[in-house]
Design an enzyme around this catalytic site. Sequence first.
Site, PDB file in Angstrom:
ATOM      1  N   CYS A  92       3.707  -1.287  14.964  1.00 43.39           N
ATOM      2  CA  CYS A  92       3.788  -1.139  13.474  1.00 43.39           C
ATOM      3  C   CYS A  92       3.094  -2.344  12.910  1.00 43.39           C
ATOM      4  O   CYS A  92       3.361  -3.374  13.270  1.00 43.39           O
ATOM      5  CB  CYS A  92       5.141  -1.190  12.766  1.00 43.39           C
ATOM      6  SG  CYS A  92       5.166  -0.816  11.132  1.00 43.39           S
ATOM      7  N   CYS A 102      -1.705   2.782  10.043  1.00 46.68           N
ATOM      8  CA  CYS A 102      -0.617   2.599   8.989  1.00 46.68           C
ATOM      9  C   CYS A 102      -0.640   1.073   8.741  1.00 46.68           C
ATOM     10  O   CYS A 102      -0.640   0.337   9.701  1.00 46.68           O
ATOM     11  CB  CYS A 102       0.851   2.957   9.685  1.00 46.68           C
ATOM     12  SG  CYS A 102       1.145   4.578  10.211  1.00 46.68           S
ATOM     13  N   GLU A 146      11.703  -1.707   5.769  1.00 45.79           N
ATOM     14  CA  GLU A 146      12.867  -1.013   6.059  1.00 45.79           C
ATOM     15  C   GLU A 146      13.874  -0.522   4.992  1.00 45.79           C
ATOM     16  O   GLU A 146      14.398  -1.556   4.605  1.00 45.79           O
ATOM     17  CB  GLU A 146      13.734  -1.678   7.422  1.00 45.79           C
ATOM     18  CG  GLU A 146      15.049  -1.023   7.897  1.00 45.79           C
ATOM     19  CD  GLU A 146      14.975   0.518   8.216  1.00 45.79           C
ATOM     20  OE1 GLU A 146      14.288   1.009   8.711  1.00 45.79           O
ATOM     21  OE2 GLU A 146      15.891   0.802   7.529  1.00 45.79           O
ATOM     22  N   SER A 153      13.539   6.813  12.764  1.00 47.64           N
ATOM     23  CA  SER A 153      12.177   6.675  13.641  1.00 47.64           C
ATOM     24  C   SER A 153      12.926   6.318  14.981  1.00 47.64           C
ATOM     25  O   SER A 153      13.463   5.266  15.158  1.00 47.64           O
ATOM     26  CB  SER A 153      11.598   5.415  13.207  1.00 47.64           C
ATOM     27  OG  SER A 153      11.114   5.962  11.768  1.00 47.64           O
ATOM     28  N   CYS A 181       9.083  -3.806  14.807  1.00 44.73           N
ATOM     29  CA  CYS A 181       8.616  -2.638  16.022  1.00 44.73           C
ATOM     30  C   CYS A 181       7.153  -2.853  16.573  1.00 44.73           C
ATOM     31  O   CYS A 181       6.346  -3.275  15.710  1.00 44.73           O
ATOM     32  CB  CYS A 181       8.614  -1.403  15.167  1.00 44.73           C
ATOM     33  SG  CYS A 181      10.236  -0.759  14.577  1.00 44.73           S
ATOM     34  N   ASN A 213      -1.056   5.576  15.653  1.00 44.65           N
ATOM     35  CA  ASN A 213      -2.246   5.186  14.887  1.00 44.65           C
ATOM     36  C   ASN A 213      -2.173   3.702  15.498  1.00 44.65           C
ATOM     37  O   ASN A 213      -1.610   2.996  15.058  1.00 44.65           O
ATOM     38  CB  ASN A 213      -1.957   4.857  13.325  1.00 44.65           C
ATOM     39  CG  ASN A 213      -2.278   6.104  12.612  1.00 44.65           C
ATOM     40  OD1 ASN A 213      -3.452   6.441  12.972  1.00 44.65           O
ATOM     41  ND2 ASN A 213      -1.658   6.605  11.829  1.00 44.65           N
ATOM     42  N   GLU A 242       0.779  -1.267  -0.107  1.00 48.47           N
ATOM     43  CA  GLU A 242       0.057   0.132   0.037  1.00 48.47           C
ATOM     44  C   GLU A 242       0.789   1.182  -0.028  1.00 48.47           C
ATOM     45  O   GLU A 242       2.116   1.104   0.365  1.00 48.47           O
ATOM     46  CB  GLU A 242      -1.018   0.097   1.148  1.00 48.47           C
ATOM     47  CG  GLU A 242      -0.392   0.321   2.559  1.00 48.47           C
ATOM     48  CD  GLU A 242      -1.573   0.310   3.578  1.00 48.47           C
ATOM     49  OE1 GLU A 242      -2.183  -1.015   3.825  1.00 48.47           O
ATOM     50  OE2 GLU A 242      -1.761   1.496   4.095  1.00 48.47           O
ATOM     51  N   HIS A 251      11.503   7.239  18.411  1.00 47.05           N
ATOM     52  CA  HIS A 251      10.246   7.029  19.183  1.00 47.05           C
ATOM     53  C   HIS A 251      10.444   6.605  20.692  1.00 47.05           C
ATOM     54  O   HIS A 251       9.670   6.910  21.498  1.00 47.05           O
ATOM     55  CB  HIS A 251       9.758   5.671  18.609  1.00 47.05           C
ATOM     56  CG  HIS A 251       9.396   5.649  17.146  1.00 47.05           C
ATOM     57  ND1 HIS A 251       8.617   6.962  16.785  1.00 47.05           N
ATOM     58  CD2 HIS A 251       9.413   4.736  16.544  1.00 47.05           C
ATOM     59  CE1 HIS A 251       8.590   6.509  15.580  1.00 47.05           C
ATOM     60  NE2 HIS A 251       8.987   5.364  15.050  1.00 47.05           N
ATOM     61  N   CYS A 309       7.987  -6.714   6.481  1.00 44.33           N
ATOM     62  CA  CYS A 309       9.274  -6.054   7.186  1.00 44.33           C
ATOM     63  C   CYS A 309       9.764  -7.122   8.428  1.00 44.33           C
ATOM     64  O   CYS A 309       8.950  -7.735   8.840  1.00 44.33           O
ATOM     65  CB  CYS A 309       8.946  -4.793   7.966  1.00 44.33           C
ATOM     66  SG  CYS A 309      10.253  -4.017   8.547  1.00 44.33           S
ATOM     67  N   CYS A 330       3.962   8.385  -0.278  1.00 49.63           N
ATOM     68  CA  CYS A 330       4.745   7.489   0.651  1.00 49.63           C
ATOM     69  C   CYS A 330       4.733   6.189  -0.112  1.00 49.63           C
ATOM     70  O   CYS A 330       3.752   5.502  -0.573  1.00 49.63           O
ATOM     71  CB  CYS A 330       3.930   7.449   1.898  1.00 49.63           C
ATOM     72  SG  CYS A 330       4.465   6.083   3.096  1.00 49.63           S
TER      73      CYS A 330
HETATM   74  N1  SAH Z   1      11.025   1.253   8.369  1.00 50.26           N
HETATM   75  C1  SAH Z   1      11.237   2.686   8.434  1.00 50.26           C
HETATM   76  C2  SAH Z   1      10.011   3.322   7.538  1.00 50.26           C
HETATM   77  C3  SAH Z   1       8.723   2.592   7.554  1.00 50.26           C
HETATM   78  S1  SAH Z   1       7.424   3.275   8.812  1.00 50.26           S
HETATM   79  C4  SAH Z   1      11.279   3.453   9.511  1.00 50.26           C
HETATM   80  O1  SAH Z   1      11.370   2.498  10.731  1.00 50.26           O
HETATM   81  O2  SAH Z   1      11.378   4.623   9.753  1.00 50.26           O
HETATM   82  C5  SAH Z   1       7.308   4.880   8.646  1.00 50.26           C
HETATM   83  C6  SAH Z   1       7.049   5.634   9.920  1.00 50.26           C
HETATM   84  O3  SAH Z   1       5.971   5.306  10.703  1.00 50.26           O
HETATM   85  C7  SAH Z   1       8.328   5.288  11.153  1.00 50.26           C
HETATM   86  O4  SAH Z   1       8.595   6.330  11.764  1.00 50.26           O
HETATM   87  C8  SAH Z   1       7.447   4.353  11.780  1.00 50.26           C
HETATM   88  O5  SAH Z   1       7.879   4.097  13.201  1.00 50.26           O
HETATM   89  C9  SAH Z   1       5.949   4.938  11.949  1.00 50.26           C
HETATM   90  N2  SAH Z   1       4.844   4.109  12.474  1.00 50.26           N
HETATM   91  C10 SAH Z   1       4.709   2.751  12.026  1.00 50.26           C
HETATM   92  N3  SAH Z   1       3.682   2.195  12.715  1.00 50.26           N
HETATM   93  C11 SAH Z   1       3.052   3.546  13.010  1.00 50.26           C
HETATM   94  C12 SAH Z   1       1.945   3.473  13.806  1.00 50.26           C
HETATM   95  N4  SAH Z   1       1.037   2.699  14.370  1.00 50.26           N
HETATM   96  N5  SAH Z   1       1.479   4.793  14.340  1.00 50.26           N
HETATM   97  C13 SAH Z   1       2.194   5.921  13.901  1.00 50.26           C
HETATM   98  N6  SAH Z   1       3.457   5.683  13.232  1.00 50.26           N
HETATM   99  C14 SAH Z   1       3.941   4.473  12.926  1.00 50.26           C
END
Ligand code: SAH
Length: 347
Positions: free
Chosen positions: A120, A336, A163, A217, A117, A293, A93, A219, A113, A106
């Site tokens: 995610c 997401c 990633e 990222s 995390c 999210n 997506e 967090h 992946c 995006c």
């Molecule tokens: N793997 C890469 C890019 C993909 S995710 C990375 O980790 O950066 C893109 C962004 O969305 C990242 O910052 C990720 O941590 C964030 N993300 C993933 N799931 C999410 C969620 N449920 N709510 C908010 N942000 C989220």
Amino acid sequence: MEQKTILLDCDKQQLKDYLTTKYDVKPFVANQVFDWLYKGADFEDMSNISKPLRTLLAQDNVAKSASIIKTLTSDIDGTQKMLYRLHDGNVIEGVLMKYKYGNTLCVSTQVGCRMGCKFCASTLDGLVRNLSAGEIMGQVVAVNVLGQGKRYVDNIVLMGSGEPLDNYDNVVKFLKMVSSDQTLNISQRNISLSTCGLVPQMLQLAEEGLSVNLTISLHNARQQGREEIMPIAKKYSVSEVMSAARNYFQKTGRRVIIEYTLIDGNNDSYSDALALANAVRNMSVHINLIRLNPVKERKLRATSDTNANKFLAYLHKLNVSATLRRQMGVDIDGACGQLRRNYLEQG
Ligand code: SAH
């Protein structure tokens, strides 16, 4: 079945070499095919190419490496969510966000992946496979043609599933191709690569001579807290990630962005803000806060609006440049990665 060749994996010269050698076509015909590929055409649409050649090409090649199979548009802000099908039936997506300064697409870099995390959705089933450079490009091409001749994709963020630095070679190849004036000519300054912090690849990327923006990222700036939500933190510490980010800025001059997803009771206290401010001290960074999210398969909850604004105020008080990103496409955006999951679950 023999593996098909994804023509968007080729740059102009490679395509010319491939088509002239394999099909004995004239160089100008190869150039015509190249132009069609970037118009998002399938072989049957390539009207100035002879029919027998189109049939031949279709047998062992892929023209549209990502085909849009579903689009949802937000009534609130025009954000579009796309589902694409790849030539092997896998589904990914993407999101197109509309801002005053242009449209940002995006894109995904992997199917699934393996980073794991905890917040995610893309990582729930692990890694299915890497996308090739041409499959990442295919997403941009497919959306760009929605502009009906005008450029529709102005900016790209590598923030879809996957990633990017875990698929390093294909991603770097894509970055070079998409910014070339032979293809879509999207300036590298308008492209952001987001990583969960693969330190060796971050160092390598700094040496590529690219001027793409790097997003980390993070967090959680506290080592232990970060390990709890991001397994990769056990391999590369917060301080190693931050020093690789500093190095990226020094080598490329591109300001680093920190992504910080606010999770209720997990990373949103004053001491979390303090740790974050310390981690970015003396760095040229901007922090993007976003409220989680919620992903239905996970237990984590989003920080409330009030607490998110409090966290933002803490950072400002600590003299850190930060904004709380407004959520876009909330009416079409379960979370997401959820569009794809819903699609897969419904079969
Ligand atoms: N793997 C890469 C890019 C993909 S995710 C990375 O980790 O950066 C893109 C962004 O969305 C990242 O910052 C990720 O941590 C964030 N993300 C993933 N799931 C999410 C969620 N449920 N709510 C908010 N942000 C989220």
